[in-house]
Design a protein around this motif. Structure first.
Motif, PDB file in Angstrom:
ATOM      1  N   PHE A  65       0.825  -1.208   0.000  1.00 35.22           N
ATOM      2  CA  PHE A  65       0.000   0.000   0.000  1.00 35.22           C
ATOM      3  C   PHE A  65       0.861   1.259   0.000  1.00 35.22           C
ATOM      4  CE2 PHE A  65      -3.155  -3.112   1.219  1.00 35.22           C
ATOM      5  CZ  PHE A  65      -4.300  -2.652   0.583  1.00 35.22           C
ATOM      6  N   LYS A 101       1.577   3.611   3.192  1.00 32.17           N
ATOM      7  CA  LYS A 101       0.948   2.981   4.363  1.00 32.17           C
ATOM      8  C   LYS A 101       1.519   1.583   4.645  1.00 32.17           C
ATOM      9  CE  LYS A 101      -2.723   5.861   5.426  1.00 32.17           C
ATOM     10  NZ  LYS A 101      -4.169   5.665   5.243  1.00 32.17           N
ATOM     11  N   LYS A 156      -5.210  -9.744   9.205  1.00 30.92           N
ATOM     12  CA  LYS A 156      -4.322  -8.963   8.351  1.00 30.92           C
ATOM     13  C   LYS A 156      -3.372  -8.161   9.226  1.00 30.92           C
ATOM     14  CE  LYS A 156      -7.299  -8.521   4.297  1.00 30.92           C
ATOM     15  NZ  LYS A 156      -8.496  -9.293   4.641  1.00 30.92           N
ATOM     16  N   GLN A 194      -0.615  -5.033   9.261  1.00 27.66           N
ATOM     17  CA  GLN A 194      -0.021  -3.888   8.568  1.00 27.66           C
ATOM     18  C   GLN A 194       1.429  -3.746   9.026  1.00 27.66           C
ATOM     19  OE1 GLN A 194      -1.352  -0.035   9.797  1.00 27.66           O
ATOM     20  NE2 GLN A 194      -0.651   1.009   7.947  1.00 27.66           N
ATOM     21  N   ARG A 229       5.125  -1.768   8.455  1.00 30.51           N
ATOM     22  CA  ARG A 229       5.705  -0.551   7.891  1.00 30.51           C
ATOM     23  C   ARG A 229       7.047  -0.290   8.539  1.00 30.51           C
ATOM     24  NH1 ARG A 229       2.064   4.864   8.099  1.00 30.51           N
ATOM     25  NH2 ARG A 229       3.754   6.140   7.318  1.00 30.51           N
ATOM     26  N   ASP A 262      -0.537  -2.414  12.780  1.00 31.64           N
ATOM     27  CA  ASP A 262      -1.919  -2.703  13.153  1.00 31.64           C
ATOM     28  C   ASP A 262      -2.227  -4.161  12.852  1.00 31.64           C
ATOM     29  OD1 ASP A 262      -4.439  -2.191  14.130  1.00 31.64           O
ATOM     30  OD2 ASP A 262      -5.193  -1.227  12.311  1.00 31.64           O
ATOM     31  N   ILE A 298      -6.216  -0.731  16.196  1.00 32.81           N
ATOM     32  CA  ILE A 298      -6.007   0.691  16.474  1.00 32.81           C
ATOM     33  C   ILE A 298      -7.338   1.452  16.413  1.00 32.81           C
ATOM     34  CG2 ILE A 298      -4.998   2.837  15.565  1.00 32.81           C
ATOM     35  CD1 ILE A 298      -2.465   1.363  14.986  1.00 32.81           C
ATOM     36  N   ILE A 326      -8.921  -4.436   1.660  1.00 35.34           N
ATOM     37  CA  ILE A 326      -8.534  -3.257   2.429  1.00 35.34           C
ATOM     38  C   ILE A 326      -8.566  -2.049   1.509  1.00 35.34           C
ATOM     39  CG2 ILE A 326      -6.543  -2.159   3.534  1.00 35.34           C
ATOM     40  CD1 ILE A 326      -6.884  -4.268   5.348  1.00 35.34           C
ATOM     41  N   ALA A 365      -6.921   1.690   1.156  1.00 34.98           N
ATOM     42  CA  ALA A 365      -5.764   2.371   1.736  1.00 34.98           C
ATOM     43  C   ALA A 365      -6.180   3.471   2.713  1.00 34.98           C
ATOM     44  CB  ALA A 365      -4.891   2.944   0.624  1.00 34.98           C
ATOM     45  N   ASP A 366      -7.287   4.158   2.428  1.00 32.48           N
ATOM     46  CA  ASP A 366      -7.715   5.270   3.280  1.00 32.48           C
ATOM     47  C   ASP A 366      -8.024   4.843   4.708  1.00 32.48           C
ATOM     48  OD1 ASP A 366      -7.451   6.982   1.206  1.00 32.48           O
ATOM     49  OD2 ASP A 366      -9.582   6.994   0.653  1.00 32.48           O
ATOM     50  N   SER A 367      -8.560   3.625   4.871  1.00 36.40           N
ATOM     51  CA  SER A 367      -8.949   3.218   6.218  1.00 36.40           C
ATOM     52  C   SER A 367      -7.783   2.618   7.008  1.00 36.40           C
ATOM     53  CB  SER A 367     -10.130   2.236   6.166  1.00 36.40           C
ATOM     54  OG  SER A 367      -9.712   1.020   5.610  1.00 36.40           O
ATOM     55  N   LEU A 368      -6.614   2.425   6.366  1.00 40.29           N
ATOM     56  CA  LEU A 368      -5.447   1.930   7.110  1.00 40.29           C
ATOM     57  C   LEU A 368      -4.920   3.032   8.022  1.00 40.29           C
ATOM     58  CD1 LEU A 368      -3.195   0.001   4.538  1.00 40.29           C
ATOM     59  CD2 LEU A 368      -4.353  -0.962   6.531  1.00 40.29           C
ATOM     60  N   PRO A 369      -4.596   2.702   9.286  1.00 38.89           N
ATOM     61  CA  PRO A 369      -4.067   3.737  10.168  1.00 38.89           C
ATOM     62  C   PRO A 369      -2.685   4.233   9.708  1.00 38.89           C
ATOM     63  CG  PRO A 369      -4.027   1.593  11.246  1.00 38.89           C
ATOM     64  CD  PRO A 369      -4.753   1.412   9.946  1.00 38.89           C
ATOM     65  N   ASP A 370      -2.360   5.450  10.115  1.00 46.35           N
ATOM     66  CA  ASP A 370      -1.078   6.054   9.761  1.00 46.35           C
ATOM     67  C   ASP A 370      -0.407   6.513  11.049  1.00 46.35           C
ATOM     68  OD1 ASP A 370       1.050   7.359   8.696  1.00 46.35           O
ATOM     69  OD2 ASP A 370      -0.107   8.769   7.477  1.00 46.35           O
TER      70      ASP A 370
END
Lengths: 200, 254
Positions: A125, A128, A146, A148, A150, A161, A170, B240, B242-247
């Motif tokens: 992504f 992200k 899933k 995440q 990074r 996450d 989160i 998924i 991308a917008d709803s993935l946390p940053d």
């Protein structure tokens, strides 16, 4: 003709250099995958160990410490209240948060025993990070998880996450925590005290 | 063909419901609202207290009794049936969404479980590796671009949105099982379906629901956030965005 060829070559070269540089600083799908495999196997081994949930929280915390950017995750879970906190509050909150997460998950794990995990794939992504898709088979039930992944600020891949059947850890915590702080009139210290006993 | 299956009245109510949803869900312009988008929160919270009361005095004790009295094998059969009777709804909505793969999976699942599975009592489709999906008219409208409208918690029915709540009527109309069968047994089975489904769900997710309702400081917020996240996941078929993935590195270092 010659000039056009030169420009085409030059731009192709620039593009490939840029892309090369890009993949050098960001986590790759393969790296993310092996990080998740490694963590999942450590957790599954921990679940299979005999003993009460409370006896496993310490080991769970050390697994998290090496693979999750727990401090930034904790900060994200605080949502709009993160900015107004002072360094002392932050340290106490992060410590309470680590204990809380380890406690919650250790309790949940006690319901399971013979789990297996299969990594289904990974999707990039960009900014992200990479999301690794896995299926955990728990007592005959297949649960989609899933992860995440990074790079942290020092360029090491870390889990950000965990999304279980569409539920982001989160997002869930941020919604729960910010509501709690709001109900406490914005008192972050009172919230930290409450977090220390939440889920015990 | 459709008119013949559904009858005139169903067609009329279907169109009326669709128009109603389009108008009412225009209030919010996202496919899934976020936590902050809850204009009728005070009413929703009152309904939530009522629903929680119903759970305390009826649902929780009933599901505990169900777990105690009904043997596990039989509960397994009930769960198979609860999922089986939803397959026509999933099939119809997969078709409406133009999702050939899901429509095919669902038709295959229905065929295998209605024959080898004895009208849905068993689930050989899962053993054969046929994927299971769940689609409803609310998801179909979302795929068509209809906004969700505000978040609602309805008495007894629980969390939903304007679009998804109204869509339940359409799903009943879309299910051919609504129109088939006569006689006492069928009438009882139809009347029992919803209560059975509720008790089945309450029992299977017992610990998790207890934790949310009775061990958290504000169960309303958790129910709302969980519903909205699960809804987004259902609409996106588990993918998924991308917008709803946390940053977590968006802000200064914490």
């Amino acid at each position: 003709m010659k000039r056009r060829k030169f420009f085409a070559l030059a731009s192709a070269f620039t593009l490939s250099t840029m892309m090369g540089a890009g993949s050098a600083i960001a986590v790759t799908e393969g790296e993310a995958r092996s990080l998740v495999e490694n963590v999942a196997n450590q957790v599954l081994t921990l679940i299979r160990q005999p003993g009460a949930p409370q006896s496993k929280t310490g080991q769970l915390k050390s697994i998290m410490a090496q693979s999750v950017d727990i401090r930034q995750v904790a900060g994200a879970a605080l949502g709009r209240y993160a900015r107004g906190t002072n360094p002392g509050q932050r340290d106490r909150y992060v410590a309470a948060y680590e204990d809380y997460v380890a406690r919650i998950y250790a309790n949940r794990f006690s319901e399971y025993s013979g789990e297996t995990i299969a990594i289904n794939g990974a999707q990039d992504f960009g900014r992200k990070g990479v999301v690794v898709d896995s299926s955990v088979n728990a007592n005959g039930q297949v649960i989609n998880i899933k992860w995440q992944v990074r790079d942290n600020r020092s360029g090491q891949p870390k889990i950000n996450d965990i999304i279980v059947e569409g539920l982001s850890m989160i997002s869930s915590q941020q919604s729960e925590f910010t509501q709690m702080i709001q109900d406490l009139g914005g008192d972050v210290d009172a919230f930290i005290t409450r977090l220390q006993t939440l889920g015990t | 063909m459709l008119g013949k299956i559904f009858g005139r009245r169903a067609n009329f109510s279907f169109a009326a419901v669709l128009t109603g949803i389009m108008v009412l869900s225009g209030c919010s312009n996202s496919l899934v609202p976020d936590d902050g988008d809850d204009p009728v929160e005070s009413v929703n919270r009152a309904v939530h207290s009522f629903n929680k009361g119903v759970d305390t005095v009826a649902l929780r004790p009933l599901s505990k009794g169900y777990e105690k009295v009904v043997p596990e094998t039989f509960r397994h059969v009930i769960n198979n049936e609860v999922r089986f009777v939803q397959l026509p709804v999933t099939f119809a909505n997969s078709v409406l969404q133009g999702n050939v793969e899901r429509a095919g999976d669902t038709a295959a699942r229905f065929f295998v479980n209605s024959t080898l599975g004895g009208l849905g009592a068993l689930d050989p489709a899962t053993d054969l590796g046929i994927p299971e999906h769940s689609e409803d008219f609310g998801q179909t409208l979302a795929v068509w671009g209809v906004a969700s409208g505000p978040y609602l918690e309805l008495p007894l029915l629980g969390p939903t949105t304007v679009r998804d709540g109204l869509s339940r009527v359409a799903d009943t109309a879309l299910n051919p099982l609504t129109y088939i069968g006569q006689g006492t047994t069928t009438t009882i089975a139809k009347a029992a379906e919803t209560p059975v489904r509720i008790i089945d769900t309450r029992q299977r997710f017992g610990n998790l629901i207890d934790e949310v309702l009775y061990e958290s400081d504000d169960s309303y917020t958790i129910v709302r956030n969980t519903f909205l996240q699960r809804r987004r996941n259902a609409i996106l078929n588990g993918n998924i965005d991308a917008d709803s993935l946390p940053d977590i590195y968006n802000d200064e270092a914490f």
